[in-house]
Design an enzyme around this catalytic site. Structure first.
Site, PDB file in Angstrom:
ATOM      1  N   ARG A 196       0.831  -1.215   0.000  1.00  0.00           N
ATOM      2  CA  ARG A 196       0.000   0.000   0.000  1.00  0.00           C
ATOM      3  C   ARG A 196       0.863   1.262   0.000  1.00  0.00           C
ATOM      4  O   ARG A 196       0.516   2.277  -0.602  1.00  0.00           O
ATOM      5  CB  ARG A 196      -0.965  -0.045   1.183  1.00  0.00           C
ATOM      6  CG  ARG A 196      -2.061  -1.089   0.919  1.00  0.00           C
ATOM      7  CD  ARG A 196      -2.952  -1.295   2.102  1.00  0.00           C
ATOM      8  NE  ARG A 196      -3.646  -0.084   2.499  1.00  0.00           N
ATOM      9  CZ  ARG A 196      -4.294   0.050   3.646  1.00  0.00           C
ATOM     10  NH1 ARG A 196      -4.333  -0.949   4.509  1.00  0.00           N
ATOM     11  NH2 ARG A 196      -4.907   1.165   3.947  1.00  0.00           N
ATOM     12  N   ASP A 228      -3.478   7.816   4.300  1.00  0.00           N
ATOM     13  CA  ASP A 228      -2.616   8.018   3.127  1.00  0.00           C
ATOM     14  C   ASP A 228      -1.807   9.322   3.110  1.00  0.00           C
ATOM     15  O   ASP A 228      -0.890   9.470   2.302  1.00  0.00           O
ATOM     16  CB  ASP A 228      -3.445   7.898   1.837  1.00  0.00           C
ATOM     17  CG  ASP A 228      -4.657   8.841   1.798  1.00  0.00           C
ATOM     18  OD1 ASP A 228      -4.562   9.964   2.337  1.00  0.00           O
ATOM     19  OD2 ASP A 228      -5.684   8.453   1.214  1.00  0.00           O
ATOM     20  N   HIS A 274      -7.334   7.019  12.292  1.00  0.00           N
ATOM     21  CA  HIS A 274      -6.818   5.653  12.145  1.00  0.00           C
ATOM     22  C   HIS A 274      -5.308   5.584  11.910  1.00  0.00           C
ATOM     23  O   HIS A 274      -4.800   4.566  11.452  1.00  0.00           O
ATOM     24  CB  HIS A 274      -7.585   4.921  11.029  1.00  0.00           C
ATOM     25  CG  HIS A 274      -9.038   4.701  11.357  1.00  0.00           C
ATOM     26  ND1 HIS A 274     -10.001   4.408  10.417  1.00  0.00           N
ATOM     27  CD2 HIS A 274      -9.688   4.746  12.554  1.00  0.00           C
ATOM     28  CE1 HIS A 274     -11.184   4.277  11.015  1.00  0.00           C
ATOM     29  NE2 HIS A 274     -11.018   4.481  12.307  1.00  0.00           N
ATOM     30  N   CYS A 284       9.638  -0.037  22.781  1.00  0.00           N
ATOM     31  CA  CYS A 284       9.715   1.228  23.527  1.00  0.00           C
ATOM     32  C   CYS A 284       8.524   2.133  23.235  1.00  0.00           C
ATOM     33  O   CYS A 284       8.348   3.169  23.874  1.00  0.00           O
ATOM     34  CB  CYS A 284      11.026   1.957  23.254  1.00  0.00           C
ATOM     35  SG  CYS A 284      11.123   2.685  21.597  1.00  0.00           S
TER      36      CYS A 284
HETATM   37  C1  BJW Z   1     -16.455   7.726  -3.199  1.00  0.00           C
HETATM   38  C2  BJW Z   1     -15.669   7.722  -4.324  1.00  0.00           C
HETATM   39  C3  BJW Z   1     -15.416   8.957  -4.873  1.00  0.00           C
HETATM   40  C4  BJW Z   1     -15.836   5.710  -3.747  1.00  0.00           C
HETATM   41  N1  BJW Z   1     -15.917  10.058  -4.308  1.00  0.00           N
HETATM   42  N2  BJW Z   1     -16.957   8.808  -2.651  1.00  0.00           N
HETATM   43  C5  BJW Z   1     -20.203  -0.021  17.341  1.00  0.00           C
HETATM   44  C6  BJW Z   1     -21.059  -0.779  16.570  1.00  0.00           C
HETATM   45  C7  BJW Z   1     -20.570  -1.877  15.849  1.00  0.00           C
HETATM   46  C8  BJW Z   1     -19.232  -2.225  15.878  1.00  0.00           C
HETATM   47  C9  BJW Z   1     -18.387  -1.461  16.642  1.00  0.00           C
HETATM   48  C10 BJW Z   1     -18.874  -0.382  17.352  1.00  0.00           C
HETATM   49  N3  BJW Z   1     -17.818   0.193  17.985  1.00  0.00           N
HETATM   50  C11 BJW Z   1     -16.692  -0.482  17.672  1.00  0.00           C
HETATM   51  C12 BJW Z   1     -17.003  -1.513  16.855  1.00  0.00           C
HETATM   52  C13 BJW Z   1     -16.040  -2.513  16.282  1.00  0.00           C
HETATM   53  C14 BJW Z   1     -15.280  -1.994  15.079  1.00  0.00           C
HETATM   54  C15 BJW Z   1     -16.281  -1.653  13.983  1.00  0.00           C
HETATM   55  O1  BJW Z   1     -16.613  -0.530  13.734  1.00  0.00           O
HETATM   56  N4  BJW Z   1     -16.772  -2.674  13.306  1.00  0.00           N
HETATM   57  C16 BJW Z   1     -17.754  -2.465  12.239  1.00  0.00           C
HETATM   58  C17 BJW Z   1     -17.100  -2.789  10.887  1.00  0.00           C
HETATM   59  C18 BJW Z   1     -18.945  -3.324  12.522  1.00  0.00           C
HETATM   60  N5  BJW Z   1     -14.439  -0.844  15.406  1.00  0.00           N
HETATM   61  C19 BJW Z   1     -13.242  -0.993  15.921  1.00  0.00           C
HETATM   62  O2  BJW Z   1     -12.773  -2.086  16.163  1.00  0.00           O
HETATM   63  C20 BJW Z   1     -12.457   0.255  16.248  1.00  0.00           C
HETATM   64  N6  BJW Z   1     -11.931   0.144  17.541  1.00  0.00           N
HETATM   65  C21 BJW Z   1     -12.682   0.252  18.639  1.00  0.00           C
HETATM   66  O3  BJW Z   1     -13.843   0.597  18.609  1.00  0.00           O
HETATM   67  O4  BJW Z   1     -12.015  -0.027  19.792  1.00  0.00           O
HETATM   68  C22 BJW Z   1     -12.752  -0.070  21.018  1.00  0.00           C
HETATM   69  C23 BJW Z   1     -11.748  -0.305  22.137  1.00  0.00           C
HETATM   70  C24 BJW Z   1     -11.775   0.516  23.229  1.00  0.00           C
HETATM   71  C25 BJW Z   1     -10.839   0.310  24.259  1.00  0.00           C
HETATM   72  C26 BJW Z   1      -9.905  -0.702  24.156  1.00  0.00           C
HETATM   73  C27 BJW Z   1      -9.885  -1.519  23.050  1.00  0.00           C
HETATM   74  C28 BJW Z   1     -10.809  -1.318  22.014  1.00  0.00           C
HETATM   75  C29 BJW Z   1     -11.249   0.413  15.326  1.00  0.00           C
HETATM   76  C30 BJW Z   1     -11.600   0.600  13.914  1.00  0.00           C
HETATM   77  C31 BJW Z   1     -10.335   0.658  13.076  1.00  0.00           C
HETATM   78  C32 BJW Z   1     -10.623   0.647  11.584  1.00  0.00           C
HETATM   79  N7  BJW Z   1      -9.410   0.378  10.882  1.00  0.00           N
HETATM   80  C33 BJW Z   1      -9.395   0.397   9.440  1.00  0.00           C
HETATM   81  C34 BJW Z   1      -7.970   0.012   8.968  1.00  0.00           C
HETATM   82  C35 BJW Z   1      -7.010   1.165   9.246  1.00  0.00           C
HETATM   83  C36 BJW Z   1      -5.633   0.878   8.787  1.00  0.00           C
HETATM   84  C37 BJW Z   1      -5.564   0.602   7.313  1.00  0.00           C
HETATM   85  O5  BJW Z   1      -5.943   1.432   6.489  1.00  0.00           O
HETATM   86  O6  BJW Z   1      -5.096  -0.475   6.972  1.00  0.00           O
HETATM   87  O7  BJW Z   1      -9.734   1.704   8.952  1.00  0.00           O
HETATM   88  S1  BJW Z   1     -10.644  -0.620   8.679  1.00  0.00           S
HETATM   89  C38 BJW Z   1     -10.989   0.465   7.327  1.00  0.00           C
HETATM   90  O8  BJW Z   1     -12.339   0.969   7.432  1.00  0.00           O
HETATM   91  C39 BJW Z   1     -10.065   1.668   7.541  1.00  0.00           C
HETATM   92  C40 BJW Z   1     -10.963   2.813   7.157  1.00  0.00           C
HETATM   93  O9  BJW Z   1     -10.465   4.016   7.706  1.00  0.00           O
HETATM   94  C41 BJW Z   1     -12.288   2.381   7.722  1.00  0.00           C
HETATM   95  C42 BJW Z   1     -13.472   3.096   7.110  1.00  0.00           C
HETATM   96  O10 BJW Z   1     -13.607   2.811   5.761  1.00  0.00           O
HETATM   97  P1  BJW Z   1     -14.081   3.973   4.760  1.00  0.00           P
HETATM   98  O11 BJW Z   1     -13.100   5.055   4.741  1.00  0.00           O
HETATM   99  O12 BJW Z   1     -15.476   4.335   5.045  1.00  0.00           O
HETATM  100  O13 BJW Z   1     -13.936   3.214   3.360  1.00  0.00           O
HETATM  101  P2  BJW Z   1     -14.970   2.261   2.593  1.00  0.00           P
HETATM  102  O14 BJW Z   1     -14.215   1.533   1.564  1.00  0.00           O
HETATM  103  O15 BJW Z   1     -15.776   1.467   3.535  1.00  0.00           O
HETATM  104  O16 BJW Z   1     -15.962   3.268   1.881  1.00  0.00           O
HETATM  105  C43 BJW Z   1     -15.553   4.069   0.791  1.00  0.00           C
HETATM  106  C44 BJW Z   1     -16.696   4.982   0.441  1.00  0.00           C
HETATM  107  O17 BJW Z   1     -16.256   5.866  -0.565  1.00  0.00           O
HETATM  108  C45 BJW Z   1     -17.924   4.238  -0.109  1.00  0.00           C
HETATM  109  O18 BJW Z   1     -19.082   4.767   0.518  1.00  0.00           O
HETATM  110  C46 BJW Z   1     -17.915   4.592  -1.599  1.00  0.00           C
HETATM  111  O19 BJW Z   1     -19.222   4.679  -2.136  1.00  0.00           O
HETATM  112  C47 BJW Z   1     -17.253   5.941  -1.565  1.00  0.00           C
HETATM  113  N8  BJW Z   1     -16.572   6.341  -2.773  1.00  0.00           N
HETATM  114  N9  BJW Z   1     -15.331   6.389  -4.611  1.00  0.00           N
HETATM  115  C48 BJW Z   1     -16.712   9.902  -3.186  1.00  0.00           C
HETATM  116  N10 BJW Z   1     -14.673   9.047  -6.007  1.00  0.00           N
HETATM  117 ZN    ZN Z   2      12.031   1.103  20.279  1.00  0.00          ZN
END
Ligand code: BJW
Ligand code: ZN
Length: 272
Positions: free
Chosen positions: A71, A109, A124, A135
């Site tokens: 990536r 990004d 994120h 560390c």
């Molecule tokens: C266009 C376009 C164009 C296309 N113009 N538009 C409450 C309810 C349910 C579940 C949970 C909850 N709270 C927490 C959870 C669990 C979980 C979660 O949310 N799960 C759901 C999937 C069900 N969340 C977590 O685990 C989070 N942590 C947490 O809550 O911890 C609690 C905790 C507390 C204390 C101690 C320990 C824990 C962490 C979430 C981390 C997400 N990480 C990722 C990876 C990041 C690193 C990496 O990039 O590799 O983040 S996953 C991935 O999804 C990434 C993104 O930032 C994130 C969101 O995705 P995004 O940006 O919306 O992308 P897409 O692809 O989904 O959508 C793209 C959109 O663009 C689409 O709508 C298209 O239509 C559109 N599009 N072209 C405009 N040209």
């Molecule tokens: Zn170190």
């Protein structure tokens, strides 16, 4: 996009004193960065939790690094698109006029920063930072490949059973510890200070722009209903409906790179 909707939006933009913007992968799609879900999304080829998860790291850190190295390689040649630039111009103009502007991104990004965004909350983490598991130090690292062993490794195959990289081939800190990508994986907590900064930006905002996110990942997606409860107007810019479209007062359908400049730059000067 009807003229009426655009005019009503622009009049709200003109009146706003506090604006928040939540962006997702879609804002960078026109820069050549793949989204996670949907057509061409990363998660169609790799299971969401198979590589961006603590479990994957425990199983095979080399495979996870191969994914992030790939990536980084792709992102290296990508530039901010007109959507990133339009948001940066809005921020500059709005601030100059005395308004409060917070850009909250789920993206790792670095393209908002490249476009000149100043008050940016990166929920994120960053593709360009690494964190030492011994560390805890977080350092900037723009090296591609991440270590010589990853040169030409390309796109990883999660089905491959054999470990391709040894512990010695992973990036290491000056303290000797192994470094991981400084990003937030599923099940990991977001940084408290980032959550607080995002909540402060959304709290009491007049207008929230939701750009290019499927709004299914929490806690980021939760900022939309939060803003709504606080009485903000919500505008969505996306190529298709998201999980929060029903909460939106304005829905502009199309690419962010095309819609944002025409929507934001045409707005008359702000006068908070
Ligand atoms: C266009 C376009 C164009 C296309 N113009 N538009 C409450 C309810 C349910 C579940 C949970 C909850 N709270 C927490 C959870 C669990 C979980 C979660 O949310 N799960 C759901 C999937 C069900 N969340 C977590 O685990 C989070 N942590 C947490 O809550 O911890 C609690 C905790 C507390 C204390 C101690 C320990 C824990 C962490 C979430 C981390 C997400 N990480 C990722 C990876 C990041 C690193 C990496 O990039 O590799 O983040 S996953 C991935 O999804 C990434 C993104 O930032 C994130 C969101 O995705 P995004 O940006 O919306 O992308 P897409 O692809 O989904 O959508 C793209 C959109 O663009 C689409 O709508 C298209 O239509 C559109 N599009 N072209 C405009 N040209
Ligand atoms: Zn170190």
């Amino acid at each position: 996009m009807s003229a009426t909707s655009r005019e009503r939006f622009q009049s709200s933009l003109r009146r706003a004193r506090k604006i928040a913007v939540l962006t997702g992968a879609g804002v960078s799609a026109e820069s050549g960065i793949p989204t996670f879900r949907g057509a061409g999304g990363l998660w169609r080829r790799y299971q969401a939790t198979s590589l961006a998860s603590p479990e994957a790291w425990q199983r095979d850190p080399g495979l996870v690094w191969e994914f992030y190295n790939h990536r980084r390689e792709r992102a290296l040649g990508c530039r901010p698109n007109p959507g990133h630039h339009a948001l940066a111009r809005l921020e500059a103009r709005f601030r100059e006029a005395g308004g409060v502007f917070t850009l909250i991104t789920q993206n790792i990004d670095g393209l908002h920063e490249q476009a000149g965004a100043r008050d940016l909350v990166r929920l994120h983490g960053s593709l360009w930072q690494v964190r030492c598991l011994s560390c805890g130090s977080v350092t900037e690292n723009r090296g591609v490949p991440i270590t010589p062993a990853f040169a030409g490794s390309g796109s990883p195959d999660p089905e491959t059973r054999a470990r391709r990289f040894t512990a010695a081939e992973l990036p290491h800190c000056s303290c000797g510890g192994v470094q991981r990508p400084h990003v937030v994986w599923f099940g990991e907590a977001l940084k408290e200070s980032d959550l607080a900064a995002a909540a402060a930006g959304v709290d009491g905002c007049d207008l929230l722009l939701v750009v290019g996110t499927s709004a299914v990942v929490y806690p980021a997606a939760g900022f939309v209903p939060l803003a709504k409860r606080h009485g903000a107007l919500i505008a969505e810019i996306n190529v298709e409906p998201s999980a929060v479209t029903s909460l939106c007062d304005f829905v502009f359908t199309g690419g962010a790179g095309e819609i944002l400049p025409s929507l934001l730059d045409l707005a008359p000067a702000l006068a908070p």
